[in-house]
Write an enzyme that holds these catalytic residues in place. Sequence first.
Site, PDB file in Angstrom:
ATOM      1  N   CYS A 147       0.754  -1.180   0.086  1.00 34.44           N
ATOM      2  CA  CYS A 147       0.021   0.009   0.015  1.00 34.44           C
ATOM      3  C   CYS A 147       0.868   1.460  -0.057  1.00 34.44           C
ATOM      4  O   CYS A 147       1.433   1.402   0.868  1.00 34.44           O
ATOM      5  CB  CYS A 147      -0.951  -0.353   1.150  1.00 34.44           C
ATOM      6  SG  CYS A 147      -1.841   1.326   1.507  1.00 34.44           S
TER       7      CYS A 147
ATOM      8  N   CYS B 139       0.260   3.630   2.958  1.00 41.63           N
ATOM      9  CA  CYS B 139       0.704   3.321   4.027  1.00 41.63           C
ATOM     10  C   CYS B 139       2.206   3.171   4.133  1.00 41.63           C
ATOM     11  O   CYS B 139       2.740   3.672   5.436  1.00 41.63           O
ATOM     12  CB  CYS B 139       0.310   1.616   4.258  1.00 41.63           C
ATOM     13  SG  CYS B 139      -1.273   1.010   4.154  1.00 41.63           S
TER      14      CYS B 139
END
Length: 148
Positions: free
Chosen positions: A73, A76
């Site tokens: 991600c 993230c």
Amino acid sequence: MALRKETAVHIPCPACGAVNRVPPDRLSQEPVCGRCGGALVPEKPLTVTDSTFAKQVERCDLPVVVDFWAGWCGPCQTMAPVVDAAARNLSPHVRVAKMEVDQNPQTAGRFGIRSIPTIILFRGGQEVDRVAGAMQANQFEPWVRQHL
């Protein structure tokens, strides 16, 4: 970030899992585990898993901020340095933890993590608030502090 002064704070050791009782006025003195000597509130995020989540998050008397994330991600990855800085800046009064959702599907499912990153603040083992999506560095710590 005031904690009740009349009782000890229960803090599970990130290294060995032993639950330690720490007087609130000693939190700023970098308390260590009575069993293994490890730091009880390290200045880096604690990695939690399906098997350690209950003890390290739900049984901790300190407020705990958990970053639910995944390695693939992009947002993230953008949040990682923000979470690392928060762990340094909020210690010793707040524990910061990270959980990789792909490796820990039970806990991620239990909390209904549908988008990542998702940041959840726990106090007394209960969810207080959550934010889905990345936050800017200047938003993260104020968001945590407003709920303490």
